[in-house]
Write a protein that holds these residues in place. Sequence first.
Motif, PDB file in Angstrom:
ATOM      1  N   HIS A 209       0.808  -1.219   0.000  1.00 59.29           N
ATOM      2  CA  HIS A 209       0.000   0.000   0.000  1.00 59.29           C
ATOM      3  C   HIS A 209       0.840   1.266   0.000  1.00 59.29           C
ATOM      4  CE1 HIS A 209      -3.940  -1.794   0.282  1.00 59.29           C
ATOM      5  NE2 HIS A 209      -3.506  -2.610   1.223  1.00 59.29           N
ATOM      6  N   PHE A 210       2.100   1.148   0.398  1.00 55.04           N
ATOM      7  CA  PHE A 210       2.926   2.349   0.550  1.00 55.04           C
ATOM      8  C   PHE A 210       4.171   2.349  -0.333  1.00 55.04           C
ATOM      9  CE2 PHE A 210       0.768   1.470   4.612  1.00 55.04           C
ATOM     10  CZ  PHE A 210      -0.038   2.604   4.671  1.00 55.04           C
ATOM     11  N   GLY A 211       4.496   1.211  -0.946  1.00 54.24           N
ATOM     12  CA  GLY A 211       5.639   1.170  -1.840  1.00 54.24           C
ATOM     13  C   GLY A 211       6.982   1.068  -1.152  1.00 54.24           C
ATOM     14  N   ASN A 212       6.986   0.750   0.141  1.00 56.90           N
ATOM     15  CA  ASN A 212       8.253   0.536   0.833  1.00 56.90           C
ATOM     16  C   ASN A 212       8.863  -0.795   0.376  1.00 56.90           C
ATOM     17  OD1 ASN A 212       7.505   2.848   2.286  1.00 56.90           O
ATOM     18  ND2 ASN A 212       6.558   1.609   3.898  1.00 56.90           N
ATOM     19  N   VAL A 213      10.167  -0.852   0.324  1.00 58.53           N
ATOM     20  CA  VAL A 213      10.871  -2.036  -0.168  1.00 58.53           C
ATOM     21  C   VAL A 213      11.343  -2.865   1.023  1.00 58.53           C
ATOM     22  CG1 VAL A 213      12.888  -2.861  -1.451  1.00 58.53           C
ATOM     23  CG2 VAL A 213      11.566  -0.906  -2.305  1.00 58.53           C
ATOM     24  N   TRP A 214      10.756  -4.025   1.190  1.00 54.38           N
ATOM     25  CA  TRP A 214      11.135  -4.926   2.270  1.00 54.38           C
ATOM     26  C   TRP A 214      12.198  -5.899   1.783  1.00 54.38           C
ATOM     27  CZ3 TRP A 214       6.123  -6.797   5.234  1.00 54.38           C
ATOM     28  CH2 TRP A 214       5.526  -5.693   5.838  1.00 54.38           C
ATOM     29  N   THR A 215      13.110  -6.251   2.671  1.00 54.88           N
ATOM     30  CA  THR A 215      14.154  -7.214   2.337  1.00 54.88           C
ATOM     31  C   THR A 215      14.093  -8.399   3.305  1.00 54.88           C
ATOM     32  OG1 THR A 215      15.973  -6.525   3.810  1.00 54.88           O
ATOM     33  CG2 THR A 215      15.595  -5.192   1.834  1.00 54.88           C
ATOM     34  N   ASN A 216      14.885  -9.417   3.016  1.00 52.82           N
ATOM     35  CA  ASN A 216      15.004 -10.544   3.952  1.00 52.82           C
ATOM     36  C   ASN A 216      16.267 -10.421   4.796  1.00 52.82           C
ATOM     37  OD1 ASN A 216      16.848 -11.143   1.866  1.00 52.82           O
ATOM     38  ND2 ASN A 216      16.599 -13.351   2.147  1.00 52.82           N
ATOM     39  N   ILE A 217      16.810  -9.203   4.901  1.00 55.52           N
ATOM     40  CA  ILE A 217      18.006  -8.960   5.708  1.00 55.52           C
ATOM     41  C   ILE A 217      17.585  -8.695   7.151  1.00 55.52           C
ATOM     42  CG2 ILE A 217      20.028  -7.494   6.050  1.00 55.52           C
ATOM     43  CD1 ILE A 217      19.760  -6.693   3.058  1.00 55.52           C
ATOM     44  N   PRO A 218      17.874  -9.588   8.087  1.00 57.87           N
ATOM     45  CA  PRO A 218      17.443  -9.354   9.471  1.00 57.87           C
ATOM     46  C   PRO A 218      18.252  -8.239  10.134  1.00 57.87           C
ATOM     47  CG  PRO A 218      18.776 -11.348   9.334  1.00 57.87           C
ATOM     48  CD  PRO A 218      18.562 -10.877   7.922  1.00 57.87           C
ATOM     49  N   LYS A 219      17.604  -7.541  11.041  1.00 56.37           N
ATOM     50  CA  LYS A 219      18.282  -6.478  11.780  1.00 56.37           C
ATOM     51  C   LYS A 219      19.519  -7.021  12.486  1.00 56.37           C
ATOM     52  CE  LYS A 219      17.626  -3.055  15.486  1.00 56.37           C
ATOM     53  NZ  LYS A 219      18.714  -3.528  16.366  1.00 56.37           N
ATOM     54  N   SER A 220      19.454  -8.232  12.988  1.00 55.09           N
ATOM     55  CA  SER A 220      20.598  -8.805  13.701  1.00 55.09           C
ATOM     56  C   SER A 220      21.834  -8.876  12.807  1.00 55.09           C
ATOM     57  CB  SER A 220      20.247 -10.200  14.230  1.00 55.09           C
ATOM     58  OG  SER A 220      19.844 -11.054  13.169  1.00 55.09           O
ATOM     59  N   LEU A 221      21.634  -9.155  11.514  1.00 51.95           N
ATOM     60  CA  LEU A 221      22.762  -9.188  10.578  1.00 51.95           C
ATOM     61  C   LEU A 221      23.234  -7.769  10.271  1.00 51.95           C
ATOM     62  CD1 LEU A 221      24.561 -11.006   8.770  1.00 51.95           C
ATOM     63  CD2 LEU A 221      22.845 -10.686   6.963  1.00 51.95           C
ATOM     64  N   LEU A 264      15.010   6.767   3.396  1.00 55.28           N
ATOM     65  CA  LEU A 264      15.583   6.302   4.660  1.00 55.28           C
ATOM     66  C   LEU A 264      15.700   4.793   4.635  1.00 55.28           C
ATOM     67  CD1 LEU A 264      12.984   5.935   7.499  1.00 55.28           C
ATOM     68  CD2 LEU A 264      12.272   6.773   5.230  1.00 55.28           C
ATOM     69  N   VAL A 265      16.586   4.273   5.470  1.00 57.66           N
ATOM     70  CA  VAL A 265      16.698   2.846   5.753  1.00 57.66           C
ATOM     71  C   VAL A 265      16.156   2.646   7.163  1.00 57.66           C
ATOM     72  CG1 VAL A 265      18.295   0.912   6.084  1.00 57.66           C
ATOM     73  CG2 VAL A 265      18.699   2.583   4.244  1.00 57.66           C
ATOM     74  N   TYR A 266      15.301   1.641   7.345  1.00 56.18           N
ATOM     75  CA  TYR A 266      14.676   1.436   8.656  1.00 56.18           C
ATOM     76  C   TYR A 266      14.443  -0.049   8.900  1.00 56.18           C
ATOM     77  CZ  TYR A 266      10.187   0.610   6.324  1.00 56.18           C
ATOM     78  OH  TYR A 266       9.177   0.093   5.549  1.00 56.18           O
ATOM     79  N   VAL A 267      14.012  -0.375  10.099  1.00 50.73           N
ATOM     80  CA  VAL A 267      13.684  -1.752  10.472  1.00 50.73           C
ATOM     81  C   VAL A 267      12.176  -1.925  10.362  1.00 50.73           C
ATOM     82  CG1 VAL A 267      13.783  -3.503  12.289  1.00 50.73           C
ATOM     83  CG2 VAL A 267      15.657  -1.851  12.037  1.00 50.73           C
ATOM     84  N   ASP A 268      11.731  -2.887   9.541  1.00 50.20           N
ATOM     85  CA  ASP A 268      10.290  -3.060   9.360  1.00 50.20           C
ATOM     86  C   ASP A 268       9.672  -3.847  10.518  1.00 50.20           C
ATOM     87  OD1 ASP A 268      10.607  -5.838   8.919  1.00 50.20           O
ATOM     88  OD2 ASP A 268      10.549  -5.658   6.740  1.00 50.20           O
ATOM     89  N   SER A 269       8.393  -4.113  10.434  1.00 49.13           N
ATOM     90  CA  SER A 269       7.663  -4.722  11.547  1.00 49.13           C
ATOM     91  C   SER A 269       8.041  -6.177  11.793  1.00 49.13           C
ATOM     92  CB  SER A 269       6.156  -4.625  11.294  1.00 49.13           C
ATOM     93  OG  SER A 269       5.814  -5.283  10.079  1.00 49.13           O
ATOM     94  N   LEU A 270       8.746  -6.797  10.843  1.00 50.87           N
ATOM     95  CA  LEU A 270       9.232  -8.166  11.042  1.00 50.87           C
ATOM     96  C   LEU A 270      10.690  -8.185  11.489  1.00 50.87           C
ATOM     97  CD1 LEU A 270       7.626 -10.048   8.015  1.00 50.87           C
ATOM     98  CD2 LEU A 270       6.803  -9.856  10.366  1.00 50.87           C
ATOM     99  N   LEU A 271      11.216  -7.008  11.811  1.00 51.27           N
ATOM    100  CA  LEU A 271      12.611  -6.839  12.255  1.00 51.27           C
ATOM    101  C   LEU A 271      13.597  -7.183  11.150  1.00 51.27           C
ATOM    102  CD1 LEU A 271      12.459  -8.132  15.944  1.00 51.27           C
ATOM    103  CD2 LEU A 271      11.995  -5.837  15.034  1.00 51.27           C
ATOM    104  N   ASP A 272      13.195  -6.897   9.918  1.00 48.70           N
ATOM    105  CA  ASP A 272      14.084  -6.968   8.765  1.00 48.70           C
ATOM    106  C   ASP A 272      14.315  -5.548   8.247  1.00 48.70           C
ATOM    107  OD1 ASP A 272      14.283  -9.775   8.767  1.00 48.70           O
ATOM    108  OD2 ASP A 272      12.451  -9.985   7.583  1.00 48.70           O
ATOM    109  N   MET A 273      15.355  -5.379   7.440  1.00 49.49           N
ATOM    110  CA  MET A 273      15.693  -4.056   6.926  1.00 49.49           C
ATOM    111  C   MET A 273      14.819  -3.697   5.730  1.00 49.49           C
ATOM    112  SD  MET A 273      17.777  -3.517   9.244  1.00 49.49           S
ATOM    113  CE  MET A 273      18.033  -1.795   8.755  1.00 49.49           C
ATOM    114  N   ALA A 274      14.502  -2.418   5.618  1.00 49.68           N
ATOM    115  CA  ALA A 274      13.652  -1.930   4.545  1.00 49.68           C
ATOM    116  C   ALA A 274      14.111  -0.542   4.125  1.00 49.68           C
ATOM    117  CB  ALA A 274      12.188  -1.907   4.987  1.00 49.68           C
ATOM    118  N   VAL A 275      13.648  -0.140   2.939  1.00 55.96           N
ATOM    119  CA  VAL A 275      13.985   1.167   2.375  1.00 55.96           C
ATOM    120  C   VAL A 275      12.684   1.855   1.982  1.00 55.96           C
ATOM    121  CG1 VAL A 275      15.348   2.409   0.657  1.00 55.96           C
ATOM    122  CG2 VAL A 275      16.111   0.165   1.469  1.00 55.96           C
TER     123      VAL A 275
END
Length: 303
Positions: A209-221, A264-275
């Motif tokens: 709905h917002f066009g944010n790009v989710w990745t499978n890169i976990p915040k821990s990594l 911006l780069v941020y942590v999404d609701s699944l604790l993965d990195m997003a842009v």
Amino acid sequence: MYRPFYRSIAVALFFCFSCGVATARAPLVLLTDFGTADGAVAAMKGVAYSISQDLLIADLSHEDPGSIFAGAYRLYQAEPFWPKGSVFVAVVDPGVGTGRLAVALETLSGRFFLAPNNGLLTLVAEREGVKELREIDESVNRRPGSEDSHTFHGRDIFAYAGARLAAGVESFEQIGRRLPSETLVTIPYRAAERKGDAVTGVIPVLDSHFGNVWTNIPKSLFDELKVALGDDIRVRIRHGDRLVVDLVAPYRRTFGDVPPGRPLVYVDSLLDMAVALNLADFAKSYGVEPGLDWTVDLTREHP
């Protein structure tokens, strides 16, 4: 003189209530790619309610995810927040009516998944672990009268069997023969990894709905890069070998931490990195799409 009469009514009501609770033993959660423009989803719910009108039925999503893997991610996104014992019916099934198996999975976390054996359970099986895998016995778990229907297994097999399991009409062991866990079809994909000052991964889905790009890169990594909030990150997004995006964006907590229209780069609701872009659609602005052939590299920018 009326006490025995009222006591009898109270006992009867108690047993009726108890029976109602026992009938609907677990939530039934539906994921399909059918959309809601026609009666397909309603038909599935009608079949489920024909098993028990006390069922709690919830919709995960009925939008077309675009691929089986994206459907697997939608399931992965929602299922851990449901209680133990929940039953998920997942139908993204381009091979409906072919020789692909209909399977039921019990994970080590105690949740149940009924789906075509086409890779749709890849991510939940990987994260939660496989306790037991069974083939759905269609001689028992098929809606009566649907034997000549071959293109709507979501209604005739999966919703029917899922409702029977959720309502306690049958146990998981009764759903069909046990299969070796390696029978489960999985979709290979590129796992997130660190390479020096960079982490890389794929784009499984967009925040649609917002066009944010989710990745499978976990915040821990990502945290292994020793990045602090406010630090600049170089973002490179590729489609295959083609570089689509190359920009620098700050690492922030949330969208409003940057001016409107800025990345911006941020942590999404699944604790993965997003842009993302604040108050704008990153994917549309830069021509980014989801898929296993879309990769993201996040590199720490040194001052």
